[in-house]
Motif scaffolding. Structure first.
Motif, PDB file in Angstrom:
ATOM      1  N   VAL A  48       0.862  -1.184   0.000  1.00 65.24           N
ATOM      2  CA  VAL A  48       0.000   0.000   0.000  1.00 65.24           C
ATOM      3  C   VAL A  48       0.898   1.233   0.000  1.00 65.24           C
ATOM      4  O   VAL A  48       1.792   1.359   0.836  1.00 65.24           O
ATOM      5  N   MET A  49       0.654   2.146  -0.947  1.00 64.56           N
ATOM      6  CA  MET A  49       1.507   3.331  -1.078  1.00 64.56           C
ATOM      7  C   MET A  49       0.807   4.601  -0.652  1.00 64.56           C
ATOM      8  O   MET A  49      -0.398   4.769  -0.869  1.00 64.56           O
ATOM      9  N   TYR A  50       1.584   5.500  -0.066  1.00 62.93           N
ATOM     10  CA  TYR A  50       1.084   6.842   0.250  1.00 62.93           C
ATOM     11  C   TYR A  50       2.211   7.834   0.023  1.00 62.93           C
ATOM     12  O   TYR A  50       3.292   7.694   0.616  1.00 62.93           O
ATOM     13  N   LEU A  51       1.993   8.799  -0.840  1.00 62.00           N
ATOM     14  CA  LEU A  51       2.948   9.897  -1.096  1.00 62.00           C
ATOM     15  C   LEU A  51       4.400   9.438  -1.282  1.00 62.00           C
ATOM     16  O   LEU A  51       5.300   9.927  -0.606  1.00 62.00           O
ATOM     17  N   GLY A  52       4.599   8.462  -2.156  1.00 61.97           N
ATOM     18  CA  GLY A  52       5.967   8.043  -2.482  1.00 61.97           C
ATOM     19  C   GLY A  52       6.548   6.969  -1.582  1.00 61.97           C
ATOM     20  O   GLY A  52       7.671   6.524  -1.810  1.00 61.97           O
ATOM     21  N   ASP A  53       5.809   6.565  -0.533  1.00 59.15           N
ATOM     22  CA  ASP A  53       6.303   5.515   0.379  1.00 59.15           C
ATOM     23  C   ASP A  53       5.400   4.287   0.306  1.00 59.15           C
ATOM     24  O   ASP A  53       4.192   4.425   0.066  1.00 59.15           O
ATOM     25  N   ILE A  54       5.985   3.095   0.579  1.00 55.23           N
ATOM     26  CA  ILE A  54       5.134   1.931   0.838  1.00 55.23           C
ATOM     27  C   ILE A  54       4.926   1.895   2.351  1.00 55.23           C
ATOM     28  O   ILE A  54       5.893   1.912   3.108  1.00 55.23           O
ATOM     29  N   VAL A  55       3.667   1.908   2.788  1.00 57.19           N
ATOM     30  CA  VAL A  55       3.390   2.005   4.231  1.00 57.19           C
ATOM     31  C   VAL A  55       3.001   0.662   4.853  1.00 57.19           C
ATOM     32  O   VAL A  55       3.040   0.497   6.069  1.00 57.19           O
ATOM     33  N   GLU A  56       2.608  -0.297   4.020  1.00 57.39           N
ATOM     34  CA  GLU A  56       2.254  -1.617   4.554  1.00 57.39           C
ATOM     35  C   GLU A  56       2.398  -2.664   3.456  1.00 57.39           C
ATOM     36  O   GLU A  56       2.075  -2.388   2.293  1.00 57.39           O
ATOM     37  N   ILE A  57       2.908  -3.848   3.836  1.00 54.72           N
ATOM     38  CA  ILE A  57       2.968  -4.982   2.900  1.00 54.72           C
ATOM     39  C   ILE A  57       2.402  -6.194   3.633  1.00 54.72           C
ATOM     40  O   ILE A  57       2.771  -6.459   4.787  1.00 54.72           O
ATOM     41  N   ALA A  58       1.499  -6.918   2.986  1.00 57.61           N
ATOM     42  CA  ALA A  58       0.918  -8.102   3.634  1.00 57.61           C
ATOM     43  C   ALA A  58       0.400  -9.061   2.584  1.00 57.61           C
ATOM     44  O   ALA A  58       0.177  -8.676   1.435  1.00 57.61           O
ATOM     45  N   GLU A  59       0.197 -10.307   3.005  1.00 57.49           N
ATOM     46  CA  GLU A  59      -0.506 -11.269   2.155  1.00 57.49           C
ATOM     47  C   GLU A  59      -1.875 -10.663   1.872  1.00 57.49           C
ATOM     48  O   GLU A  59      -2.470 -10.029   2.750  1.00 57.49           O
ATOM     49  N   SER A  60      -2.371 -10.900   0.662  1.00 53.62           N
ATOM     50  CA  SER A  60      -3.612 -10.271   0.241  1.00 53.62           C
ATOM     51  C   SER A  60      -4.762 -10.486   1.245  1.00 53.62           C
ATOM     52  O   SER A  60      -5.399  -9.525   1.683  1.00 53.62           O
TER      53      SER A  60
END
Ligand SMILES: Nc1ncnc2c1ncn2[C@@H]1O[C@H](COP(=O)(O)OP(=O)(O)OP(=O)(O)O)[C@@H](O)[C@H]1O
Ligand code: SF4
Ligand SMILES: [Mg+2]
Length: 330
Positions: free
Chosen positions: A228-240
């Protein structure tokens, strides 16, 4: 051998932006501001976030459609981040792309045979008979017919044109396909057909996808993992599935609360309405960039950039609310 096809380390892409006034200082637009993630072989990694957050910039950086500002992009173990066009030549066939608007990406003066054979000829030396055999089998794979072979892009529907783009990408047996909003412009009824087709192709060929969408409901079905991206950063990564059942980052929670939950066994989410607009990437807030819209913002969020925490099971989140086990700090 690594199980990752792609490893992206501290990727930055900054654009210099000229000031509108004559003596104004040049400013820097941080389109992608130091992201880290990897994509496993045969996996689909989804990337979501509001318009302008940097999704396409990540995609275009990975397949080196442009230079990057800094960072590493390991493709099958080789760092391709700073290779010039000559050095990239041996990777070009292996990395293909499908974009949102097939009408813009398909040359209107070429018929289907010419469109699909073009990349084959760039990357190999097939005979006309070999080209025709391969193209007919590709048309079958993407759900088009033999008598579509000599038709032109304007003679197709949007969904069919996207099928031609996908056949064109597949014609050179790529290891990786960047799918940048490939279904966003299609009718809802056609979107699921194209997603199912992409999944079937992956099952048969083992191809790896980066699947970009601005809407979480579109990537859920096709992605193994989602960033999940916000303003140029990835803020969270998870299994779908984990991301949908237990979103951790307040921004992910807000994005998810905006989509209807079709599964009636899951409790209805409370709608979180974010206040304010997305800040300009030319003037991002200090500390956590999401703090100006976050319902949980604290003093620390203004001062300190939240680090990306690996909280186990491949899950990562960048938010001061959590400790390293992903538990809320009391
Ligand atoms: N060539 C460029 N020059 C200057 N700024 C750019 C350039 N390309 C992109 N940007 C800026 O970089 C930021 C990220 O753009 P990007 O296209 O990656 O966003 P996106 O997440 O794909 O958005 P969308 O959902 O609208 O496609 C935006 O602020 C955009 O205006
Ligand atoms: S770090 Fe702070 S502002 Fe940012 S998402 Fe977490 S609680 Fe909200
Ligand atoms: Mg985009």
């Amino acid at each position: 051998m690594s199980e990752n096809l792609l490893e992206v380390k501290d990727l930055k892409k900054y654009y210099p932006v000229k000031s509108s006034s004559l003596f104004g200082k040049e400013r820097v637009l941080k389109a992608v501001d130091g992201v880290n993630f990897s994509i496993k072989k045969g996996e689909t990694f989804g990337l979501v976030g509001e318009s302008g957050c940097g999704k396409s910039t990540i995609g275009r950086s990975i397949i080196r459609l442009h230079d990057i500002t800094s960072g590493n992009i390991f493709f099958d173990g080789d760092d391709i981040a700073s290779l010039n066009e000559k050095g990239l030549k041996k990777y070009r066939r292996r990395m293909q792309a499908v974009f949102q608007d097939p009408y813009a990406s398909l040359n209107p003066t070429m018929n289907v045979f010419e469109l699909i054979s073009e990349p084959m000829k760039i990357h190999g030396n097939p005979t006309p008979a070999e080209q025709k055999d391969t193209i007919l089998s590709l048309l079958d794979q993407v759900g088009l017919k033999k008598d579509h072979l000599y038709r032109y892009p304007h003679e197709f529907s949007g969904g069919q044109r996207q099928r031609v783009s996908i056949a064109r990408a597949l014609s050179v047996n790529p290891d990786f396909i960047l799918c940048d909003e490939p279904i966003s412009a299609l009718d809802v009824s056609v979107q699921a057909q194209v997603v199912n087709m992409l999944e079937d192709i992956q099952e048969k060929t083992g191809v790896t996808y980066l699947f970009i969408a601005h809407d979480l409901s579109m990537v859920r079905h096709i992605s193994n993992r989602i960033g999940v991206m916000y303003l140029g950063d990835i803020v969270e990564i998870a299994e779908s599935d984990e991301l949908y059942t237990e979103p951790l980052h307040p921004y992910t929670q807000a994005l998810l609360s905006a989509i209807p939950e079709p599964d009636t066994t899951i409790a209805k989410r409370e709608r979180i309405v974010l206040s304010g607009e997305v800040p300009s990437p030319l003037n991002a807030p200090s500390g956590c960039k999401f703090r100006t819209r976050c319902p949980h913002a604290m003093d620390i969020c203004r001062e300190v950039v939240p680090p990306m925490l690996a909280i186990g099971n491949g899950r990562q989140v960048a938010c001061h609310l959590y400790d390293e086990e992903g538990k809320i700090i009391e």
